[in-house]
Write an enzyme that holds these catalytic residues in place. Structure first.
Site, mmCIF file in Angstrom:
data_model
loop_
_atom_site.group_PDB
_atom_site.id
_atom_site.type_symbol
_atom_site.label_atom_id
_atom_site.label_comp_id
_atom_site.label_asym_id
_atom_site.label_seq_id
_atom_site.Cartn_x
_atom_site.Cartn_y
_atom_site.Cartn_z
ATOM 1 N N SER A 137 0.705 -0.981 -0.206
ATOM 2 C CA SER A 137 0.017 -0.040 0.511
ATOM 3 C C SER A 137 0.210 1.229 -0.043
ATOM 4 O O SER A 137 2.286 1.248 0.453
ATOM 5 C CB SER A 137 -0.698 -0.157 1.249
ATOM 6 O OG SER A 137 -0.458 0.121 2.226
ATOM 7 N N GLU A 153 6.349 -0.093 -4.927
ATOM 8 C CA GLU A 153 5.522 -0.036 -5.822
ATOM 9 C C GLU A 153 4.449 -0.709 -5.405
ATOM 10 O O GLU A 153 4.306 -1.456 -4.681
ATOM 11 C CB GLU A 153 6.160 -2.003 -6.824
ATOM 12 C CG GLU A 153 5.136 -2.110 -7.713
ATOM 13 C CD GLU A 153 4.005 -2.573 -8.275
ATOM 14 O OE1 GLU A 153 3.130 -1.670 -8.177
ATOM 15 O OE2 GLU A 153 3.882 -3.695 -7.948
ATOM 16 N N CYS A 162 -2.708 -4.099 -8.052
ATOM 17 C CA CYS A 162 -2.308 -2.250 -7.854
ATOM 18 C C CYS A 162 -3.305 -2.198 -8.862
ATOM 19 O O CYS A 162 -3.469 -1.400 -9.242
ATOM 20 C CB CYS A 162 -1.661 -2.618 -7.486
ATOM 21 S SG CYS A 162 0.189 -3.813 -8.573
#
Length: 490
Positions: A232, A253, A287
């Protein structure tokens, strides 16, 4: 079944499974059934210390002396071992995470190719040389950055482990990797396979444990030279703060709220089902899931109707059933969080046209959900829901589409559907995202850099460029002349 229930998993440190110093362990359940799956050891600070010591010992010892061609051979051997054990790994991943085994099999195929790509990419690691002028010659060396601390999330534990391990090992680093406490099983099994094929003890160490304990200690540890994190944005920001004082090298990332732009001239027989896959293929727990669909206004009502109809046809169920297209979410708590976002969307004025309520039964299932009449300012269009929920937003023209696509703190991925090739390339150059897809839904491929703009992070995974993140460049200047130097003329 290939995976026995009730097994106890230790930490993997120094080439063997060991008990944690504190004796802490966690009971794991299958998200799709709520039934017990296994018991996994949880690392504390002392265990992280032991793992870092093992990694440093391997780096200063046998692994540091391993030539590039032998590293390449070992990476290929590990790829072979994953292929040979793919049925076991697929079931273990599906049962631990709850995702459809059809998706897991695709992830396993990429996991194998990740190691093969970096096994070949080792040949690209080289410095350069050239005369500086006069009698000075310059050459550079590429050396491993050292011991890498790596943290991977719960949504792709096996695939993300290979994203992290492969380039680090190719570069000659050793690794201490922390998988999520809830989904550590395939990372631990992968480490066992690495030992079986000949990786020296200490090169790969796996320490699942709580983020505030094991993760924080790993990031701060003075024996860690580089940190790579996937997860996150909020946690990434905290890791940046922890890495700032010791000036650790960092790759992040992070999250995404990726747009899917559908123009009126798009081929809808392609765009609609592909857009459904782009959000629902991992139950939205990805994501780069295209969770915002932006549709040109003349097409909007027709698109919403067709999309909602397709969403209702997606087969949700037992992750181990090969016909299942979408499994459960990772936990009941996460399902409740996702539903909370849907309720927020209702309160903001969004219309639920498909799904929108938890499914009955023990498992953490949530149906493919479609929210229409959404404005981009709404929380459901700005916050990462990380579940099978998509917002459909109208736009007026190309300029408006670009504005809405970029109106988010994230910048990970974007997909463009149009019958005009020039428009596709034109928009791709104006969207602030690390990857763009034009008339195709797929995202990550070994060899193609993957990463984000803005609060989606920095650094790239999967590409040749990733190797540089695990390498130091050392410049060497050599005098080739015979005349002595006497700069002060003494």
């Amino acid at each position: 079944m290939a995976v026995a229930t009730g097994r106890e998993y230790g930490l993997y440190i120094g080439g063997e499974l060991v008990e944690p110093a504190s004796g802490d362990a966690r009971d794991l359940t299958e998200p799709a059934t709520g039934e017990p799956l296994a018991r996994a050891a949880m690392a504390g600070e002392a265990d992280v210390d032991s793992a870092v010591e093992a990694a440093r010992g391997a780096l200063d010892g046998p692994w540091g002396k391993t030539p590039a061609n032998e590293r390449s051979r070992l990476l290929h051997a590990l790829a072979d071992a994953i292929a040979a054990n793919r049925k076991e790994l697929a079931e273990l991943e599906a049962r631990n995470v709850g995702k459809a085994i059809s998706s897991v099999k695709a992830e396993l195929a990429q996991a194998i190719e990740n190691f093969r790509f970096y096994a070949s990419a080792i040949g690209s690691i080289a410095g350069r040389s050239n005369p500086v002028g006069g009698s000075l010659l310059f050459y550079s060396l590429k050396e491993p950055v050292g011991v890498a601390g790596q943290i991977v999330p719960w949504n792709y534990p096996l695939m993300m482990t290979t994203w992290k391990l492969a380039p680090a090992l190719a570069a000659g680093c050793t690794v201490v990797l922390k998988p999520d406490s809830a989904t550590p099983l395939t990372a631990l099994r992968l480490a066992e396979l690495a030992g079986d094929v000949g990786f020296p003890p200490g090169v790969i160490n796996i320490v699942p444990g709580p983020g505030p304990v094991a993760g924080a200690h790993l990031v701060r540890h003075p024996g860690i030279d580089k940190v790579a994190f996937t997860g996150s944005t909020a946690t990434g920001a905290e890791i940046m703060r922890m890495a700032a004082e010791p000036i650790k090298r960092l790759t992040l990332e992070l999250g995404g709220k990726s747009p899917n732009l559908v123009f009126a001239d798009a081929e809808l027989d392609d765009a609609v089902p592909s857009s459904a896959w782009s959000i629902y293929y991992s139950a939205g727990q990805s994501c780069e899931a295209r969770s915002r669909i932006l549709v040109e206004r003349p097409l909007y009502d027709d698109f919403v109707a067709k999309f909602a109809e397709l969403a209702g046809r997606i087969r949700v169920g037992d992750p181990l059933d090969p016909e299942t297209q979408m499994g459960s979410l990772v936990s009941a708590a996460h399902r409740d969080k996702v539903h909370g976002f849907v309720e927020t969307g209702r309160d903001e004025g969004a219309e639920v046209v498909a799904g929108g309520a938890p499914l009955e039964g023990k498992g953490a299932f949530y149906p493919p959900t479609v929210l229409a009449k959404v404005e981009n300012r709404m929380a459901v269009a700005q916050e990462e829901i990380f579940g099978p929920v998509v917002t459909v937003i109208p736009f007026e023209d190309e300029k408006d589409a670009i504005r809405i696509a970029n109106d988010t703190k994230y910048g990970l991925f974007a997909t463009i559907w149009t019958g005009d090739p020039a428009r596709g390339h034109r928009i791709a150059s104006r969207i602030k995202a690390g990857q763009i897809g034009i008339n195709m839904p797929y995202t990550a491929f070994p060899g193609i850099p993957f990463g984000g703009y803005k609060q989606s992070g920095f650094g790239r995974e999967l590409g040749i460029e990733t190797l540089d993140l695990y390498l130091e460049t050392k410049s060497v200047l050599v005098s080739t002349g015979t005349k002595p130097y006497n700069p002060f003329g003494l």
